[in-house]
Write a protein that holds these residues in place. Structure first.
Motif, PDB file in Angstrom:
ATOM      1  N   SER A 292      10.159  13.395   9.200  1.00  0.00           N
ATOM      2  CA  SER A 292      11.537  12.915   9.327  1.00  0.00           C
ATOM      3  C   SER A 292      11.657  11.494   9.868  1.00  0.00           C
ATOM      4  O   SER A 292      12.475  10.716   9.357  1.00  0.00           O
ATOM      5  CB  SER A 292      12.358  13.864  10.203  1.00  0.00           C
ATOM      6  OG  SER A 292      12.556  15.081   9.548  1.00  0.00           O
ATOM      7  N   PRO A 293      10.909  11.106  10.921  1.00  0.00           N
ATOM      8  CA  PRO A 293      11.084   9.732  11.419  1.00  0.00           C
ATOM      9  C   PRO A 293      10.841   8.672  10.350  1.00  0.00           C
ATOM     10  O   PRO A 293      11.554   7.670  10.300  1.00  0.00           O
ATOM     11  CB  PRO A 293      10.043   9.631  12.546  1.00  0.00           C
ATOM     12  CG  PRO A 293       9.808  11.023  12.975  1.00  0.00           C
ATOM     13  CD  PRO A 293       9.960  11.863  11.741  1.00  0.00           C
ATOM     14  N   VAL A 294       9.822   8.888   9.497  1.00  0.00           N
ATOM     15  CA  VAL A 294       9.531   7.908   8.447  1.00  0.00           C
ATOM     16  C   VAL A 294      10.655   7.900   7.414  1.00  0.00           C
ATOM     17  O   VAL A 294      11.150   6.837   7.010  1.00  0.00           O
ATOM     18  CB  VAL A 294       8.181   8.210   7.771  1.00  0.00           C
ATOM     19  CG1 VAL A 294       7.912   7.213   6.649  1.00  0.00           C
ATOM     20  CG2 VAL A 294       7.058   8.160   8.790  1.00  0.00           C
ATOM     21  N   LEU A 295      11.092   9.076   6.992  1.00  0.00           N
ATOM     22  CA  LEU A 295      12.137   9.163   5.968  1.00  0.00           C
ATOM     23  C   LEU A 295      13.440   8.539   6.464  1.00  0.00           C
ATOM     24  O   LEU A 295      14.112   7.796   5.736  1.00  0.00           O
ATOM     25  CB  LEU A 295      12.357  10.622   5.583  1.00  0.00           C
ATOM     26  CG  LEU A 295      11.179  11.305   4.866  1.00  0.00           C
ATOM     27  CD1 LEU A 295      11.410  12.810   4.790  1.00  0.00           C
ATOM     28  CD2 LEU A 295      11.001  10.737   3.466  1.00  0.00           C
TER      29      LEU A 295
ATOM     30  N   LEU B 196       6.738   9.346  -0.677  1.00  0.00           N
ATOM     31  CA  LEU B 196       6.753   7.995  -0.101  1.00  0.00           C
ATOM     32  C   LEU B 196       5.810   7.064  -0.862  1.00  0.00           C
ATOM     33  O   LEU B 196       6.107   5.876  -1.040  1.00  0.00           O
ATOM     34  CB  LEU B 196       6.397   8.064   1.383  1.00  0.00           C
ATOM     35  CG  LEU B 196       7.487   8.702   2.255  1.00  0.00           C
ATOM     36  CD1 LEU B 196       6.952   9.027   3.646  1.00  0.00           C
ATOM     37  CD2 LEU B 196       8.709   7.792   2.353  1.00  0.00           C
ATOM     38  N   LEU B 197       4.697   7.592  -1.302  1.00  0.00           N
ATOM     39  CA  LEU B 197       3.797   6.783  -2.138  1.00  0.00           C
ATOM     40  C   LEU B 197       4.462   6.421  -3.465  1.00  0.00           C
ATOM     41  O   LEU B 197       4.267   5.321  -3.987  1.00  0.00           O
ATOM     42  CB  LEU B 197       2.487   7.531  -2.386  1.00  0.00           C
ATOM     43  CG  LEU B 197       1.421   7.387  -1.294  1.00  0.00           C
ATOM     44  CD1 LEU B 197       0.307   8.408  -1.497  1.00  0.00           C
ATOM     45  CD2 LEU B 197       0.847   5.969  -1.303  1.00  0.00           C
ATOM     46  N   ALA B 198       5.262   7.345  -4.018  1.00  0.00           N
ATOM     47  CA  ALA B 198       5.971   7.056  -5.267  1.00  0.00           C
ATOM     48  C   ALA B 198       6.987   5.931  -5.072  1.00  0.00           C
ATOM     49  O   ALA B 198       7.144   5.060  -5.939  1.00  0.00           O
ATOM     50  CB  ALA B 198       6.673   8.325  -5.765  1.00  0.00           C
ATOM     51  N   ILE B 199       7.660   5.929  -3.907  1.00  0.00           N
ATOM     52  CA  ILE B 199       8.609   4.847  -3.616  1.00  0.00           C
ATOM     53  C   ILE B 199       7.864   3.527  -3.474  1.00  0.00           C
ATOM     54  O   ILE B 199       8.288   2.491  -4.002  1.00  0.00           O
ATOM     55  CB  ILE B 199       9.407   5.179  -2.337  1.00  0.00           C
ATOM     56  CG1 ILE B 199      10.306   6.393  -2.579  1.00  0.00           C
ATOM     57  CG2 ILE B 199      10.244   3.975  -1.898  1.00  0.00           C
ATOM     58  CD1 ILE B 199      10.952   6.952  -1.322  1.00  0.00           C
TER      59      ILE B 199
ATOM     60  N   LEU C 222       3.959  16.797   0.640  1.00  0.00           N
ATOM     61  CA  LEU C 222       5.094  16.454  -0.214  1.00  0.00           C
ATOM     62  C   LEU C 222       5.680  15.105   0.200  1.00  0.00           C
ATOM     63  O   LEU C 222       5.980  14.252  -0.646  1.00  0.00           O
ATOM     64  CB  LEU C 222       6.157  17.541  -0.123  1.00  0.00           C
ATOM     65  CG  LEU C 222       7.471  17.270  -0.864  1.00  0.00           C
ATOM     66  CD1 LEU C 222       7.237  17.075  -2.350  1.00  0.00           C
ATOM     67  CD2 LEU C 222       8.455  18.422  -0.632  1.00  0.00           C
ATOM     68  N   ALA C 223       5.830  14.895   1.518  1.00  0.00           N
ATOM     69  CA  ALA C 223       6.386  13.624   2.006  1.00  0.00           C
ATOM     70  C   ALA C 223       5.486  12.459   1.618  1.00  0.00           C
ATOM     71  O   ALA C 223       5.968  11.412   1.175  1.00  0.00           O
ATOM     72  CB  ALA C 223       6.556  13.683   3.517  1.00  0.00           C
TER      73      ALA C 223
END
Length: 327
Positions: free
Chosen positions: A232-235, A316-319, A311-312
């Motif tokens: 959550s903090p990264v997202l 995040l790698l896709a972004i 999953l995260a």
């Protein structure tokens, strides 16, 4: 919001405390009843279809149950949709708009403040003693008796993020077998055993790498940043960063000297060149798409259990990969 007025069409929750706004939205959801249907929309989608909000607000449930609407990532692009909602001849379903990037002088705030059937509420992150009291209250609701020292320790390990605090308190209640009907004392040793550790410097670095599309550094550092905490903090920090870029991008697209716009948004002079470079890579459409996607990613991560971290990382790698293609 615990006893919503039937004449109120819109609750606009604006300001940087998104977790607080979501907590208020949850109060309305509870007031609507367990069988109520929630319709989820987002600001970018309403910008493309501004009439949809008024239509949804006037639509009756197929099963005769209450309905309410929640809008994520609401910004100035939702002005037309909110205006149509408030001007519509009828709207039986209340709307909660979460607007973390919107400031007090925004047009949608003025719209809500001037309307007789809307409420605008500024949500700012609690600080100092207010945050300590909030944590003590959150712990008490979970069946944990605590004091200011333990609350401050929880704040330190969570970075003061209310979403992380909620997750940590839930874990601590489980660890101590506590509940409102069987309270337990929360002390430092339990927090040390269970609590998250958040390296803020590493967190901000990995956000920089994601937004810049530096795939090698994201792959190298992201697993370590989220290893001991939820993703959550990264997202959420990524969402804040992209919302800031979206505001600047919108102002630049509207015309005006970029240097003046960066100063108005309080971008430190040493970071201005890097920020302009990012803006060459991130257009308004792509910013809106990713900002709208992040809350869904967080919900999927929480629902994935032990697979949530993987999953995260994938999302995040896709972004980051999308940003890299624009380098």
């Amino acid at each position: 919001m615990a006893a919503p007025d039937a004449t109120t069409r819109l609750y606009l929750l604006h300001g940087a405390d998104e977790a607080g706004a979501l907590a208020l939205a949850a109060v309305l959801a509870e007031a609507m009843g367990a069988d109520a249907e929630r319709i989820d929309l987002d600001g970018p989608a309403l910008a493309a279809q501004p009439g949809r909000l008024a239509d949804e607000a006037a639509t009756l449930s197929l099963f005769g149950t209450p309905r309410h609407i929640r809008i994520a990532n609401t910004g100035e692009e939702s002005l037309e949709a909110l205006t149509l909602l408030l001007d519509a001849p009828r709207a039986g379903n209340p709307v909660v708009a979460i607007a973390p990037s919107v400031r007090t002088k925004a047009k949608i705030v003025k719209l809500a403040e001037d309307a007789g059937d809307a409420v605008a509420c500024a949500c700012y992150p609690p600080e100092g003693d207010d945050l300590v009291r909030l944590v003590i209250g959150m712990a008490r609701d979970a069946g944990l008796r605590t004091n200011a020292a333990a609350a401050e320790q929880l704040i330190a390990v969570s970075g003061g993020d209310r979403g992380i605090l909620s997750g940590e308190i839930a874990k601590l209640a489980l660890y101590l077998d506590a509940a409102p009907d069987r309270p337990a004392d929360l002390e430092a040793d339990a927090i040390d055993a269970v609590g998250a550790t958040l390296d803020e410097s590493a967190l901000f670095d990995v956000i920089d790498y994601i937004v810049a599309g530096d795939l090698a550094k994201v792959a190298r550092d992201l697993p370590g940043v989220i290893a001991d905490v939820t993703p959550s903090p990264v997202l959420r920090q990524l969402a804040r960063r992209l919302l800031t870029l979206a505001e600047i991008r919108r102002d630049i697209d509207a015309g005006g000297p970029p240097a003046k716009i960066l100063e108005r948004h309080r971008i430190f002079w040493k970071q201005q060149a890097a920020t302009l470079e990012l803006l060459r890579r991130w257009d308004q459409r792509r910013l809106a798409q990713v900002i709208a996607r992040l809350p869904a990613i967080e919900r999927q991560v929480f629902g994935a259990g032990s697979a949530g971290h993987a999953l995260a990382e994938t999302e995040l790698l896709a972004i980051a990969r999308s940003a890299a293609r624009r380098r």
